[in-house]
Design an enzyme around this catalytic site. Structure first.
Site, mmCIF file in Angstrom:
data_model
loop_
_atom_site.group_PDB
_atom_site.id
_atom_site.type_symbol
_atom_site.label_atom_id
_atom_site.label_comp_id
_atom_site.label_asym_id
_atom_site.label_seq_id
_atom_site.Cartn_x
_atom_site.Cartn_y
_atom_site.Cartn_z
ATOM 1 N N ASP A 1 0.850 -1.188 0.000
ATOM 2 C CA ASP A 1 0.000 0.000 0.000
ATOM 3 C C ASP A 1 0.885 1.238 0.000
ATOM 4 O O ASP A 1 2.046 1.188 0.431
ATOM 5 C CB ASP A 1 -0.834 0.034 1.294
ATOM 6 C CG ASP A 1 -2.049 -0.892 1.240
ATOM 7 O OD1 ASP A 1 -2.428 -1.340 0.146
ATOM 8 O OD2 ASP A 1 -2.621 -1.142 2.319
ATOM 9 N N ARG B 1 -1.432 -0.375 -8.545
ATOM 10 C CA ARG B 1 -2.818 -0.035 -8.203
ATOM 11 C C ARG B 1 -2.890 1.499 -8.280
ATOM 12 O O ARG B 1 -2.140 2.177 -7.569
ATOM 13 C CB ARG B 1 -3.170 -0.486 -6.789
ATOM 14 C CG ARG B 1 -4.531 0.052 -6.317
ATOM 15 C CD ARG B 1 -4.713 0.027 -4.810
ATOM 16 N NE ARG B 1 -4.709 -1.320 -4.286
ATOM 17 C CZ ARG B 1 -4.293 -1.610 -3.051
ATOM 18 N NH1 ARG B 1 -3.856 -0.673 -2.228
ATOM 19 N NH2 ARG B 1 -4.298 -2.860 -2.631
HETATM 20 P P1 FDA Z 1 -13.755 10.121 -4.614
HETATM 21 O O1 FDA Z 1 -13.232 10.291 -3.224
HETATM 22 O O2 FDA Z 1 -13.668 11.294 -5.543
HETATM 23 O O3 FDA Z 1 -15.236 9.649 -4.509
HETATM 24 C C1 FDA Z 1 -16.061 9.458 -5.639
HETATM 25 C C2 FDA Z 1 -17.365 8.852 -5.195
HETATM 26 O O4 FDA Z 1 -17.123 7.552 -4.687
HETATM 27 C C3 FDA Z 1 -18.047 9.573 -4.034
HETATM 28 O O5 FDA Z 1 -18.858 10.615 -4.493
HETATM 29 C C4 FDA Z 1 -18.842 8.457 -3.409
HETATM 30 O O6 FDA Z 1 -20.003 8.208 -4.155
HETATM 31 C C5 FDA Z 1 -17.932 7.277 -3.567
HETATM 32 N N1 FDA Z 1 -17.051 7.095 -2.390
HETATM 33 C C6 FDA Z 1 -15.751 7.376 -2.303
HETATM 34 N N2 FDA Z 1 -15.262 7.052 -1.084
HETATM 35 C C7 FDA Z 1 -16.302 6.596 -0.401
HETATM 36 C C8 FDA Z 1 -16.450 6.108 0.903
HETATM 37 N N3 FDA Z 1 -15.447 6.036 1.773
HETATM 38 N N4 FDA Z 1 -17.695 5.710 1.283
HETATM 39 C C9 FDA Z 1 -18.738 5.762 0.421
HETATM 40 N N5 FDA Z 1 -18.642 6.202 -0.841
HETATM 41 C C10 FDA Z 1 -17.458 6.618 -1.234
HETATM 42 N N6 FDA Z 1 -5.184 5.428 -0.817
HETATM 43 C C11 FDA Z 1 -3.866 5.599 -0.540
HETATM 44 O O7 FDA Z 1 -3.430 6.727 -0.293
HETATM 45 N N7 FDA Z 1 -3.025 4.509 -0.515
HETATM 46 C C12 FDA Z 1 -3.448 3.261 -0.811
HETATM 47 O O8 FDA Z 1 -2.663 2.312 -0.796
HETATM 48 C C13 FDA Z 1 -4.825 3.083 -1.128
HETATM 49 N N8 FDA Z 1 -5.334 1.848 -1.423
HETATM 50 C C14 FDA Z 1 -6.623 1.739 -1.888
HETATM 51 C C15 FDA Z 1 -7.100 0.510 -2.324
HETATM 52 C C16 FDA Z 1 -8.360 0.409 -2.879
HETATM 53 C C17 FDA Z 1 -8.850 -0.908 -3.375
HETATM 54 C C18 FDA Z 1 -9.188 1.581 -2.982
HETATM 55 C C19 FDA Z 1 -10.541 1.528 -3.607
HETATM 56 C C20 FDA Z 1 -8.736 2.777 -2.502
HETATM 57 C C21 FDA Z 1 -7.480 2.874 -1.936
HETATM 58 N N9 FDA Z 1 -7.005 4.078 -1.428
HETATM 59 C C22 FDA Z 1 -5.677 4.211 -1.108
HETATM 60 C C23 FDA Z 1 -7.964 5.187 -1.152
HETATM 61 C C24 FDA Z 1 -8.031 6.165 -2.312
HETATM 62 O O9 FDA Z 1 -6.839 6.891 -2.410
HETATM 63 C C25 FDA Z 1 -9.196 7.155 -2.107
HETATM 64 O O10 FDA Z 1 -8.998 7.881 -0.928
HETATM 65 C C26 FDA Z 1 -10.557 6.488 -2.050
HETATM 66 O O11 FDA Z 1 -10.667 5.416 -2.927
HETATM 67 C C27 FDA Z 1 -11.646 7.511 -2.430
HETATM 68 O O12 FDA Z 1 -11.443 7.968 -3.729
HETATM 69 P P2 FDA Z 1 -12.373 7.568 -4.963
HETATM 70 O O13 FDA Z 1 -11.485 7.283 -6.117
HETATM 71 O O14 FDA Z 1 -13.282 6.493 -4.601
HETATM 72 O O15 FDA Z 1 -13.110 8.912 -5.386
#
Ligand code: FDA
Length: 308
Positions: free
Chosen positions: A132, A185
């Site tokens: 990660d 990732r």
């Molecule tokens: P964004 O935050 O813009 O959200 C878009 C939409 O997604 C929101 O409007 C909502 O609908 C939905 N959504 C997002 N987060 C949500 C939540 N918590 N609950 C409900 N709905 C939500 N980060 C990092 O710094 N190091 C890492 O190693 C990882 N590893 C990782 C693994 C995996 C499998 C995922 C999915 C994510 C990570 N992350 C991470 C976290 C990543 O950086 C980020 O903070 C979150 O995924 C939220 O970003 P989104 O891309 O989902 O979009």
């Protein structure tokens, strides 16, 4: 909303609140939406359920910044148990590990040797270790370590890393990782970073995410596109279609308990989805980062809590 994000991220490092939350029934019940349980068995049960829904998973034994070499070794042992169980139970699963949990702050050599042990075990068990990505203090060291781990013959394709689209440096990092054929990732990034290092505006993070996705997908290496953002997912689907990249040449990744509707609909449309399953007693910082991403989750959790 950015203010609430900063508040939750600041609270994620508050030790008094952490102690209270992790030890209270209220805290444990609240976290259960995003955390699969406390024990290895809880995680394996969740993994089997996710597999039954046609998705693979990545298991994360929660914990960061350990305080002694012994704690780091204990953390690695949990991962060895997971890898054994993945093999024995034929789970479609890999593991996600944080270097600070392997003792990176205490002794980078210890962290390397513990991570190396895990990658070798994963190779023998025919699975994979993802390191990660944590805050920007660790970016360079994490990438360097993955690169070093990846050079071992048996380890090729068995270890990968995470790139955060909010960092300005990520394009250069992606170029390097692709040259070394290392699995990435791609996510947006979950930590509080200064404007000198990371795009402060969501629109710029999103643009960079799409740009990086477009570098990763045609590379011939199997990458994970980790997001719940429907626009990012749509951009990925469109790009793959335009370029003739098959649905089994990459995977979407999402967090346990987040947008389960979207997870299922992607599977139904023939895409690969991997669910990131965190478990363990040290769930507080992880949980607070999830609230930071979507403060409305707090109301959602509270509503369900009082309903039960
Ligand atoms: P964004 O935050 O813009 O959200 C878009 C939409 O997604 C929101 O409007 C909502 O609908 C939905 N959504 C997002 N987060 C949500 C939540 N918590 N609950 C409900 N709905 C939500 N980060 C990092 O710094 N190091 C890492 O190693 C990882 N590893 C990782 C693994 C995996 C499998 C995922 C999915 C994510 C990570 N992350 C991470 C976290 C990543 O950086 C980020 O903070 C979150 O995924 C939220 O970003 P989104 O891309 O989902 O979009």
């Amino acid at each position: 909303m950015p203010i609430l994000r900063s508040i939750f991220i600041a609270l994620s490092t508050n030790s008094s609140l952490r102690q209270f939350m992790e030890n209270s029934t209220l805290g444990v019940r609240m976290s259960s939406r995003f955390v699969a349980g406390k024990t290895v068995e809880d995680a394996l049960t969740a993994a089997a359920a996710v597999n039954r829904h046609g998705m693979s998973c990545s298991l994360d034994s929660l914990g960061e910044n350990v305080h002694s070499p012994q704690e780091a070794r204990q953390a690695a042992d949990v991962y060895h148990r997971l890898l054994d169980a993945i093999e024995q139970r034929h789970l479609d699963a890999n593991v996600s590990v944080k270097l600070t949990q392997m003792g990176m702050d205490l002794d980078p050599q210890l962290a390397f040797s513990l991570a190396e042990g895990l990658v070798e075990h994963a190779a023998a068990a025919n699975t994979f270790v993802r390191l990660d990505m944590e805050g920007s203090d660790y970016t360079q060291a994490t990438i360097d370590m993955v690169s070093k781990l990846h050079t071992g013959n048996e380890n090729r394709g068995r270890v990968g890393v995470v790139i955060q689209a909010y960092l300005y440096r990520s394009q250069a990092d992606v170029d390097r990782l692709l040259a070394e054929k290392i699995r990435v990732r791609l996510c947006k990034g979950a930590y509080q970073e200064p404007a000198s290092l990371a795009f402060p505006e969501k629109a710029d993070v999103d643009k960079n995410f799409v740009r990086l996705m477009q570098c990763l997908l045609p590379s011939g290496v199997y990458h994970g596109i980790a997001t719940h953002d429907e626009q990012m997912i749509e951009a990925t689907r469109r790009f793959a279609k335009e370029r003739g990249i098959a649905a089994d040449e990459f995977e979407f990744q999402m967090l346990y308990g987040v947008r389960r509707d979207l997870q299922k609909s992607l599977v139904a449309s023939g895409y690969r989805v991997r669910v990131y399953i965190p478990f363990g007693t040290d769930w507080y910082p992880y949980f607070m980062r999830r609230l930071a991403e979507r403060p409305a989750n707090l109301f959602f959790i509270a509503r369900n809590f009082f309903r039960n």
